[in-house]
Design a protein around this motif. Structure first.
Motif, PDB file in Angstrom:
ATOM      1  N   ASN A 298       4.427 -58.547  64.390  1.00 45.08           N
ATOM      2  CA  ASN A 298       5.313 -58.698  65.543  1.00 45.08           C
ATOM      3  C   ASN A 298       6.511 -59.580  65.209  1.00 45.08           C
ATOM      4  OD1 ASN A 298       3.604 -57.117  67.042  1.00 45.08           O
ATOM      5  ND2 ASN A 298       2.563 -58.832  68.014  1.00 45.08           N
ATOM      6  N   GLN A 299       6.297 -60.625  64.435  1.00 47.48           N
ATOM      7  CA  GLN A 299       7.397 -61.493  64.031  1.00 47.48           C
ATOM      8  C   GLN A 299       8.384 -60.734  63.156  1.00 47.48           C
ATOM      9  OE1 GLN A 299       5.478 -64.776  62.118  1.00 47.48           O
ATOM     10  NE2 GLN A 299       5.152 -65.899  64.012  1.00 47.48           N
ATOM     11  N   GLN A 300       7.865 -59.892  62.292  1.00 48.01           N
ATOM     12  CA  GLN A 300       8.738 -59.117  61.418  1.00 48.01           C
ATOM     13  C   GLN A 300       9.569 -58.123  62.240  1.00 48.01           C
ATOM     14  OE1 GLN A 300       6.684 -56.959  58.355  1.00 48.01           O
ATOM     15  NE2 GLN A 300       8.452 -56.991  57.022  1.00 48.01           N
TER      16      GLN A 300
ATOM     17  N   THR B 143      10.471 -58.503  65.345  1.00 44.06           N
ATOM     18  CA  THR B 143      11.465 -59.305  66.060  1.00 44.06           C
ATOM     19  C   THR B 143      12.628 -59.663  65.145  1.00 44.06           C
ATOM     20  OG1 THR B 143       9.697 -60.224  67.423  1.00 44.06           O
ATOM     21  CG2 THR B 143      11.788 -61.398  67.425  1.00 44.06           C
ATOM     22  N   LEU B 144      12.323 -60.030  63.921  1.00 43.70           N
ATOM     23  CA  LEU B 144      13.376 -60.356  62.958  1.00 43.70           C
ATOM     24  C   LEU B 144      14.267 -59.143  62.705  1.00 43.70           C
ATOM     25  CD1 LEU B 144      14.666 -62.248  60.808  1.00 43.70           C
ATOM     26  CD2 LEU B 144      13.020 -61.288  59.193  1.00 43.70           C
TER      27      LEU B 144
ATOM     28  N   ASN C 153       0.279 -60.714  64.540  1.00 42.56           N
ATOM     29  CA  ASN C 153       1.391 -61.585  64.909  1.00 42.56           C
ATOM     30  C   ASN C 153       2.472 -61.558  63.835  1.00 42.56           C
ATOM     31  OD1 ASN C 153       2.875 -63.397  66.395  1.00 42.56           O
ATOM     32  ND2 ASN C 153       1.799 -65.179  65.613  1.00 42.56           N
ATOM     33  N   ARG C 154       2.059 -61.536  62.577  1.00 41.55           N
ATOM     34  CA  ARG C 154       3.036 -61.466  61.489  1.00 41.55           C
ATOM     35  C   ARG C 154       3.844 -60.181  61.609  1.00 41.55           C
ATOM     36  NH1 ARG C 154       0.275 -62.252  56.249  1.00 41.55           N
ATOM     37  NH2 ARG C 154       0.387 -64.422  56.854  1.00 41.55           N
TER      38      ARG C 154
END
Length: 179
Positions: free
Chosen positions: A106-108, A110-111, A103-104
């Motif tokens: 994926n968040q990165q 997205t950012l 998830n981390r």
């Protein structure tokens, strides 16, 4: 009077009838073992720094580190061994930690996509977009950002390599990390 066969069933106490025996099929056992083997494969593919974030005991960690060094058939056998080790452990904390790592990531991603969109807006837009960036990242140097935007527009018009285009992205990325 002799007991009839129907009466024999009534000889067992009622308590034993209430216990439920759960039968697990051989196929289900194999599916579970295969799932644990896949979990072990995911663990082996992690970097050393990522492995430190996953709650593993010493034996399992040593087996994973060994599997990372081994190639071919030995690796397959080591993965089976890791799966066997995982069968005797509670894998829920391990799967939770792996999900957090994914998830981390994926968040990165997205950012980074949002920063790319912001960069494109900066190059195509006007001062309103710069104000938006300053609102997001108060430590932004307007003059440096304007210079990079101007250079990126010149490079695009002259069909030169997008050096400033990349620098804008890097600048935005640095601002996002420091925020």
């Amino acid at each position: 009077m002799a007991k009839q066969p129907e009466d024999w069933l009534n000889d067992y106490p009622a308590e034993e009838e209430e216990e439920e025996i759960i039968w697990v099929s051989k196929s289900e056992i194999k599916r579970d073992a295969e799932a644990l083997k896949k979990l072990g494969t995911e663990l082996v593919e992690l970097s050393k720094s990522a492995l430190e974030r996953v709650p593993l005991d010493e034996d399992l960690l040593a087996a994973i580190e060994l599997a990372q060094k081994i190639k071919r058939e030995g690796r397959r056998r080591q993965l089976q061994f890791i799966g066997k080790l995982l069968r005797t452990r509670d894998v829920e904390p391990i799967t939770i930690a792996l999900d957090k790592l994914k998830n981390r990531h994926n968040q990165q991603i997205t950012l980074l996509h949002k920063l790319e969109e912001l960069r494109d807006k900066l190059i195509d837009g006007n001062d309103d977009v710069i104000d938006e960036v300053v609102a997001l990242f108060p430590q932004t140097d307007r003059q440096q950002l304007r210079t990079l935007i101007r250079n990126a527009k010149k490079e695009k018009a002259a069909n030169k390599p997008p050096k400033s285009y990349r620098q804008i992205f890097q600048y935005l990325k640095d601002m996002a990390e420091s925020a």
